[in-house]
Design a protein around this motif. Structure first.
Motif, mmCIF file in Angstrom:
data_model
loop_
_atom_site.group_PDB
_atom_site.id
_atom_site.type_symbol
_atom_site.label_atom_id
_atom_site.label_comp_id
_atom_site.label_asym_id
_atom_site.label_seq_id
_atom_site.Cartn_x
_atom_site.Cartn_y
_atom_site.Cartn_z
ATOM 1 N N GLY A 92 34.077 -13.824 25.578
ATOM 2 C CA GLY A 92 33.500 -14.917 24.732
ATOM 3 C C GLY A 92 34.411 -15.402 23.590
ATOM 4 N N THR A 93 35.804 -15.223 23.733
ATOM 5 C CA THR A 93 36.732 -15.091 22.614
ATOM 6 C C THR A 93 36.826 -16.738 22.161
ATOM 7 O OG1 THR A 93 38.274 -13.779 23.355
ATOM 8 C CG2 THR A 93 39.109 -15.289 21.945
ATOM 9 N N SER A 94 36.581 -17.822 22.845
ATOM 10 C CA SER A 94 36.714 -19.206 22.728
ATOM 11 C C SER A 94 35.530 -19.606 21.932
ATOM 12 C CB SER A 94 36.942 -20.128 23.860
ATOM 13 O OG SER A 94 38.234 -19.706 24.320
ATOM 14 N N GLU A 95 34.301 -19.213 22.366
ATOM 15 C CA GLU A 95 33.180 -19.640 21.776
ATOM 16 C C GLU A 95 33.022 -18.887 20.465
ATOM 17 O OE1 GLU A 95 28.281 -18.359 22.107
ATOM 18 O OE2 GLU A 95 29.520 -17.803 23.762
ATOM 19 N N ASN A 96 33.388 -17.752 20.294
ATOM 20 C CA ASN A 96 33.262 -16.825 18.870
ATOM 21 C C ASN A 96 34.283 -17.641 18.151
ATOM 22 O OD1 ASN A 96 31.732 -15.136 17.347
ATOM 23 N ND2 ASN A 96 33.938 -13.842 17.381
ATOM 24 N N TYR A 97 35.513 -18.217 18.618
ATOM 25 C CA TYR A 97 36.469 -18.846 17.731
ATOM 26 C C TYR A 97 35.743 -19.766 16.901
ATOM 27 C CZ TYR A 97 40.901 -21.192 15.895
ATOM 28 O OH TYR A 97 41.801 -21.856 15.336
ATOM 29 N N GLU A 98 35.123 -20.696 17.597
ATOM 30 C CA GLU A 98 34.449 -21.928 16.828
ATOM 31 C C GLU A 98 33.567 -21.355 15.898
ATOM 32 O OE1 GLU A 98 35.537 -25.019 17.592
ATOM 33 O OE2 GLU A 98 36.918 -23.948 19.136
ATOM 34 N N ARG A 99 32.899 -20.295 16.083
ATOM 35 C CA ARG A 99 31.539 -19.727 15.171
ATOM 36 C C ARG A 99 32.509 -19.197 13.873
ATOM 37 N NH1 ARG A 99 29.517 -16.763 18.655
ATOM 38 N NH2 ARG A 99 28.134 -18.303 19.599
ATOM 39 N N LEU A 100 33.630 -18.479 14.234
ATOM 40 C CA LEU A 100 34.301 -17.861 12.974
ATOM 41 C C LEU A 100 34.702 -19.048 11.927
ATOM 42 C CD1 LEU A 100 36.267 -14.945 15.171
ATOM 43 C CD2 LEU A 100 34.348 -14.576 13.017
ATOM 44 N N GLU A 101 35.346 -20.033 12.701
ATOM 45 C CA GLU A 101 36.024 -20.954 11.980
ATOM 46 C C GLU A 101 34.803 -21.665 11.240
ATOM 47 O OE1 GLU A 101 39.771 -23.696 12.958
ATOM 48 O OE2 GLU A 101 37.810 -24.162 14.262
ATOM 49 N N ARG B 115 47.022 -18.632 21.891
ATOM 50 C CA ARG B 115 47.165 -20.185 22.381
ATOM 51 C C ARG B 115 48.279 -20.744 22.140
ATOM 52 N NH1 ARG B 115 41.155 -22.123 19.927
ATOM 53 N NH2 ARG B 115 39.744 -20.860 21.302
ATOM 54 N N ALA B 116 48.923 -20.086 21.174
ATOM 55 C CA ALA B 116 50.475 -20.679 20.601
ATOM 56 C C ALA B 116 50.215 -21.750 19.747
ATOM 57 C CB ALA B 116 51.181 -21.142 22.088
ATOM 58 N N ASP B 117 49.154 -21.743 19.278
ATOM 59 C CA ASP B 117 48.802 -22.735 18.037
ATOM 60 C C ASP B 117 49.437 -22.143 16.735
ATOM 61 O OD1 ASP B 117 47.670 -24.515 16.401
ATOM 62 O OD2 ASP B 117 45.649 -23.972 16.768
ATOM 63 N N TRP B 118 50.864 -22.407 16.450
ATOM 64 C CA TRP B 118 51.401 -21.926 15.647
ATOM 65 C C TRP B 118 51.303 -22.284 14.197
ATOM 66 C CZ3 TRP B 118 52.349 -17.463 17.474
ATOM 67 C CH2 TRP B 118 52.914 -17.263 18.763
ATOM 68 N N PRO B 119 51.201 -23.642 14.024
ATOM 69 C CA PRO B 119 50.783 -24.246 12.654
ATOM 70 C C PRO B 119 49.397 -23.653 12.283
ATOM 71 C CG PRO B 119 51.317 -25.981 14.413
ATOM 72 C CD PRO B 119 51.307 -24.681 15.156
ATOM 73 N N THR B 120 48.454 -23.348 12.991
ATOM 74 C CA THR B 120 47.092 -22.841 12.635
ATOM 75 C C THR B 120 47.039 -21.366 12.379
ATOM 76 O OG1 THR B 120 45.988 -24.739 13.898
ATOM 77 C CG2 THR B 120 44.650 -23.004 12.953
ATOM 78 N N TYR B 121 48.127 -20.812 13.189
ATOM 79 C CA TYR B 121 48.220 -19.378 13.052
ATOM 80 C C TYR B 121 49.060 -18.933 11.644
ATOM 81 C CZ TYR B 121 50.817 -14.988 13.967
ATOM 82 O OH TYR B 121 51.548 -13.855 13.662
ATOM 83 N N ASN B 122 49.927 -19.895 11.474
ATOM 84 C CA ASN B 122 50.766 -19.647 10.107
ATOM 85 C C ASN B 122 49.872 -19.739 9.041
ATOM 86 O OD1 ASN B 122 53.242 -18.698 11.422
ATOM 87 N ND2 ASN B 122 53.804 -20.674 11.585
ATOM 88 N N LYS C 131 42.624 -17.568 31.517
ATOM 89 C CA LYS C 131 42.301 -18.975 31.585
ATOM 90 C C LYS C 131 40.802 -18.744 30.689
ATOM 91 C CE LYS C 131 40.207 -20.417 35.233
ATOM 92 N NZ LYS C 131 40.089 -21.311 36.550
ATOM 93 N N GLU C 132 39.810 -17.818 30.967
ATOM 94 C CA GLU C 132 38.590 -17.635 30.409
ATOM 95 C C GLU C 132 38.628 -17.626 28.715
ATOM 96 O OE1 GLU C 132 36.944 -14.112 32.066
ATOM 97 O OE2 GLU C 132 36.417 -15.181 34.089
ATOM 98 N N ASN C 133 39.842 -17.013 28.537
ATOM 99 C CA ASN C 133 39.954 -16.828 26.966
ATOM 100 C C ASN C 133 40.946 -17.733 26.471
ATOM 101 O OD1 ASN C 133 38.726 -14.048 26.031
ATOM 102 N ND2 ASN C 133 39.373 -13.805 28.280
ATOM 103 N N ALA C 134 41.313 -19.030 27.181
ATOM 104 C CA ALA C 134 41.875 -20.005 26.662
ATOM 105 C C ALA C 134 43.255 -19.448 25.895
ATOM 106 C CB ALA C 134 41.314 -20.924 25.460
ATOM 107 N N ALA C 135 43.721 -18.637 26.716
ATOM 108 C CA ALA C 135 45.130 -17.883 26.189
ATOM 109 C C ALA C 135 46.606 -18.763 26.921
ATOM 110 C CB ALA C 135 45.090 -16.390 26.440
ATOM 111 N N GLN C 136 46.908 -19.841 26.313
ATOM 112 C CA GLN C 136 48.133 -20.428 26.810
ATOM 113 C C GLN C 136 49.141 -19.828 27.310
ATOM 114 O OE1 GLN C 136 47.401 -23.304 28.259
ATOM 115 N NE2 GLN C 136 49.317 -24.611 28.005
ATOM 116 N N GLN C 137 49.651 -18.879 26.231
ATOM 117 C CA GLN C 137 50.806 -17.880 26.371
ATOM 118 C C GLN C 137 50.584 -17.151 27.690
ATOM 119 O OE1 GLN C 137 53.123 -19.543 24.719
ATOM 120 N NE2 GLN C 137 53.799 -17.506 23.824
ATOM 121 N N GLY C 138 49.389 -16.494 27.629
ATOM 122 C CA GLY C 138 49.263 -15.674 28.749
ATOM 123 C C GLY C 138 49.241 -16.434 30.374
#
Length: 949
Positions: free
Chosen positions: A625-634, A662-669, A856-863
């Protein structure tokens, strides 16, 4: 039987001859013939299809032993049934077990939609067939008029006008008599030949075919008392009426429906005898038994029933169970009496067969089935049928299908709720209706005026059950509404048992839950780890929450529920290290409760919402549930800027992990900088280590391994400080142990950096130490991770053959634990790479596909991009060079740069081999096509490619 399993362009339109057929007594034949039956069924099908084809008929649908066919003319249809019945009659069937087929022929103009034919003409034809016997051909009056002149010896015998089930007017029926084929049959199985008081017109029953068959079987086997149980709105009454109508021919003295809802609920002062008298009076009125003063009405009714073979349908018995002894008395003295009762509670009479009537079948929402498949689900089919009753042009399409599916799920598949909702399509399109349903069910009113008052709104149907329970049960009922997705006895005791106000006693959870189950206000769910679980349909839960708030208990119970969720999260976090499988099993069972608690707290207690979200992110990740919980944490971070520093750091930790994948580097940084700033200000070494760990991997990516090693040593030291801090602050044994485990994990990562620096002796020494620590601590989840790093070290030091069984062990341990996190994806990924290097594409394909699925389930684009590299390698081993070129193109476009250093040798070899096999022009064409695909599209294409090329 549906009119068409799929959308078809070959179906004729206009005025048609409609033919329905089926084998009489097919269930009994199946049991009698055993293994021989399928061959006989196939012979029957060949005969039928040959007759259709010979006379230009179109087979619309078949299901089991039944056919639906259409013809351009009645004359053609008559010729077809003559041919079929003659061949069926002369066929060499097994001795003593001929297959006799009944047939119904009608003429009408059904509507042709994307899902097939619809309209009352289909129902008329089906009812006409059902009125006949095996070997009999029945024509409607409309079909008879168009049949034309028959050859000598043939006859259309007038059978008179008859009432067919669910049809409002009398139907003239004619029997086609065929020379050399039996033409004498018992009386038609219509509603005219048995006394009854059943409604003359009922809407078709949908989605209950299995229940009807099972209940008929019970009655045929001699079952005396069958009670249909379920909450309000599940369609118990409609099902009971269907059973009575479909078995009417079994009861020489008829079938009678007795509505008990109008009988007032008895108060506490009434004796059981008075309740029995009330039941007796209701039954006597429907049977026409009068009190003539010669004996009591109970005695007179008993005398009447003794001499009759009859079916009684006692509808809505739940408020009169105190008088159920009268039912036992009838059954004991009336050997030919059968009773079907509908109730929300069992009658608890000897010999009672309880049948739980569940809601209609629902579609999955992700992924949503195509329109044709979606329409076959019983709940959706009922919604469509009832919607067309008020809006004939209503249809399902790609635009409204998701809303219709969601409406059916939101309404729990309850027939009453679906019918009330479908009646609203005159005013509201499905998308608008869904938005209103998500706010409240209160607009579901306005059932048929001839329905009982309790069935004219969904709230009234639920309220009827609620009003029949005691005060303690009402208190428990409304409090249990706080749980979403289910609860156990233990959780109910923790949240609901204690008093809320003064003067209250503690509730008996076990007895209360048992009673609410009997009242059909709760449902039994699947056991979890051998422990029973219970829940409410969402429609009933909304009613319970309304009652909870009206009683002034809402805030107290929501706070208790929130604290219980905190406690469960902490317990599962501790457990997951040593028994991840069990921790995830319990966590997933309670996931809806976490969601409900967070959804409430984010609006009124945002600091608590942050605390809850940050207490369980690893559990969400491991359960997929990584993607779902990401929204909740944010959302929690935004809502609680003044939240506890540790909670904010924990939320940021899991956000940056997801953003890296996800390779979302601006948000990551941005988030990484926030974590560094907050952890430094609050002097939290655990989170300082986490932030520095991310910086370390950035250095590794740039191949600055010496810098990374110095950072890694500092990470380990910060982890040691975190253990000391936990000890000094007295955070408890569980928290100290967790910090120690994290320290051990950091030491394992030091092994990886040492390997990159080719300091292998130091790496092996530290690896042995890490393995020993994990085993001594019984950290099973951590041991899986260390074994993974051990396998990598074996491979990196040239011991590839030794590494494969260790990699396979790691995958097995993770899969058996239920882990669905990115760790499982990487475990499978590295195992696949070793497997492919050893030339095993069969096992390699399993692992590559499994790795991609979890990425794919975890929306991990790099993977996902990295699995394209694996797919290229795999497809090369399989010799599928066009797909090699395509996946290389997709990976190149997604990376936007050269081959990664750790893959360059393999990918360069694949590219060269593909160019040689295809030629430069074809390679470039396939490569260019790949660059136009997303990584997911390319991976799906590779996954679906033929492994044999």
């Amino acid at each position: 039987m549906s009119s068409a399993p799929n959308s078809r362009s070959d179906l004729p339109n206009g005025v048609l001859a409609l033919l329905f057929t089926d084998i009489e007594g097919s269930t009994a034949l199946l049991h009698a013939l055993g293994e021989v039956y399928p061959a006989q069924l196939e012979a029957h099908r060949r005969i039928m299809r040959a007759a259709f084809a010979a006379h230009n008929g179109t087979e619309v649908d078949t299901e089991g032993d039944a056919f639906f066919a259409v013809f351009r003319s009645v004359k053609s249809a008559v010729a077809a049934v003559i041919q079929a019945q003659r061949e069926l009659h002369t066929h060499a069937w097994p001795q003593g077990h001929p297959l006799r087929v009944r047939m119904g022929l009608h003429c009408g103009e059904p509507a042709l939609t994307g899902e097939g034919y619809v309209g009352v003409d289909l129902h008329r034809t089906a009812r006409l067939m059902s009125a006949g016997h095996g070997g009999q051909v029945l024509l409607s009056g409309a079909a008879m008029v168009l049949a034309g002149d028959l050859l000598p010896g043939f006859e259309l015998r007038d059978m008179g006008e008859h009432r067919l089930k669910d049809l409002p007017r009398l139907e003239p029926i004619f029997q086609l008599c065929i020379p050399d084929v039996p033409s004498e049959f018992p009386p038609l199985k219509t509603l005219d030949h048995r006394p009854h008081n059943l409604p003359s017109h009922l809407p078709p029953i949908l989605g209950r075919e299995q229940e009807v068959e099972a209940l008929r079987g019970l009655l045929e086997s001699g079952m005396r008392l069958t009670t249909l149980l379920g909450p309000g709105g599940t369609g118990k009454t409609r099902l009971a009426l269907e059973i009575a109508a479909s078995t009417l021919e079994m009861w020489e003295d008829g079938a009678f429906f007795v509505p008990l809802a109008p009988v007032p609920p008895p108060d506490a002062t009434l004796s059981p005898k008075a309740v029995e008298d009330a039941i007796t009076g209701a039954v006597a009125r429907e049977l026409g038994v009068r009190d003539d003063g010669s004996q009591s009405l109970q005695e007179r009714l008993l005398t009447f029933l003794k001499a009759r073979k009859m079916l009684l349908v006692l509808d809505n018995f739940e408020h009169l169970v105190g008088g159920a002894a009268i039912v036992a008395r009838w059954l004991a003295n009336c050997p030919e009496l059968r009773i079907v009762a509908t109730s929300r509670v069992p009658l608890h009479v000897g010999g009672e067969q309880e049948i739980q009537i569940t809601p209609l079948a629902l579609p999955q929402r992700k992924p949503l089935p195509d329109v044709a498949t979606l329409s076959q689900y019983a709940a959706v089919a009922l919604f469509i049928e009832r919607a067309r009753a008020v809006k004939p042009e209503f249809s399902v399409n790609e635009g409204n299908a998701p809303a219709i599916a969601e409406i059916c799920v939101r309404l729990d598949g309850l027939p009453l709720a679906l019918e009330l909702a479908a009646a609203r399509v005159k005013l509201l399109p499905p998308t608008t209706m869904l938005s209103r349903l998500e706010k409240s069910l209160s607009f579901l009113i306005g059932g048929p005026r001839d329905a009982a008052a309790r069935q004219q709104t969904l709230r009234a149907a639920i309220g009827w059950s609620h009003d029949l329970i005691g005060e303690d049960e009402k208190r428990l009922f409304r409090r249990l509404g706080i749980f979403r997705g289910g609860f156990s006895f233990e959780s109910a005791e923790q949240v609901c048992a204690l008093p809320v106000g003064e003067g209250e006693g503690e509730l008996d959870i076990f007895e209360g839950v048992s009673s609410l189950l009997d009242q059909s206000l709760l449902v039994r769910l699947d056991e979890v780890d051998g422990q029973p679980r219970f829940g409410m349909l969402e429609t009933i839960r909304e009613f319970a929450l309304e009652k909870l708030d009206a009683a002034g208990e809402g805030l107290e119970l929501r706070e208790r529920h929130l604290e219980w969720c905190f406690g469960e999260a902490n317990a599962r976090n501790v457990e997951m290290r040593r028994d991840l499988r069990h921790a995830l099993l319990i966590f997933e069972a309670e996931a809806d409760n976490w969601r409900a608690a967070w959804n409430w707290s984010i609006g009124v207690r945002p600091v608590d919402a942050l605390r809850l979200a940050s207490s369980s992110p690893l559990l969400w990740n491991r359960s997929g549930g990584t993607s779902e919980n990401y929204e909740r944490l944010e959302a929690s971070l935004r809502a609680a800027p003044d939240g506890d520093a540790k909670d904010r750091c924990r939320a940021l930790q899991f956000l940056i992990q997801a953003e890296r994948n996800r390779a979302d580097w601006p948000t990551y940084n941005r988030h990484l900088a926030q974590l560094e700033d907050l952890s430094n200000k609050a002097q939290l070494p655990e989170f300082q280590a986490i932030a520095l760990d991310q910086r370390m991997w950035d250095e590794v990516a740039e191949e600055r391994n010496e810098i990374a090693f110095e950072q890694c040593k500092l990470v380990v030291e910060l982890r040691r400080l975190a253990v000391i801090q936990a000890q000094e602050q007295g955070l408890g044994a569980d928290e100290i142990e967790r910090c120690q485990f994290e320290l051990n994990d950091a030491m394992v990562l030091e092994v990886e950096i040492l390997t990159k620096l080719e300091r292998f002796d130091e790496a092996w020494t530290l690896m042995d130490e890490c393995l020993a620590m994990k085993r001594a601590a019984r950290d099973e989840s951590g041991l899986t991770f260390v074994l993974y790093k051990y396998a990598q070290l074996l491979s990196d030091t040239g011991r590839v053959a030794e590494s494969r069984p260790v990699f396979e062990e790691v995958v097995q341990r993770a899969e058996e634990s239920g882990d669905r996190s990115l760790m499982l994806a990487w475990y499978r990924y590295d195992t696949a790479l070793i497997t492919l290097r050893e030339g095993d594409p069969v096992r390699g394909r399993e692992l590559v596909g499994g790795s991609y699925t979890v990425f794919k389930e975890n929306a991990a684009q790099q993977g996902v991009i990295y699995t394209l590299h694996l797919f290229s390698f795999l497809l090369g081993l399989e010799g599928n060079w066009p797909m090699v070129a395509l996946t290389l193109g997709a990976a190149d476009a997604a990376r936007g740069g050269p081959y990664p250093s750790d893959w360059e040798e393999i990918l360069r070899a694949q590219e060269n081999a593909a160019r040689k096999a295809l030629g430069t022009k074809e390679f470039e064409a396939q490569h260019t096509a790949g660059t136009k695909l997303t990584p997911q599209q390319a991976a799906e294409a590779a996954l679906g490619s033929d492994s044999k090329n």
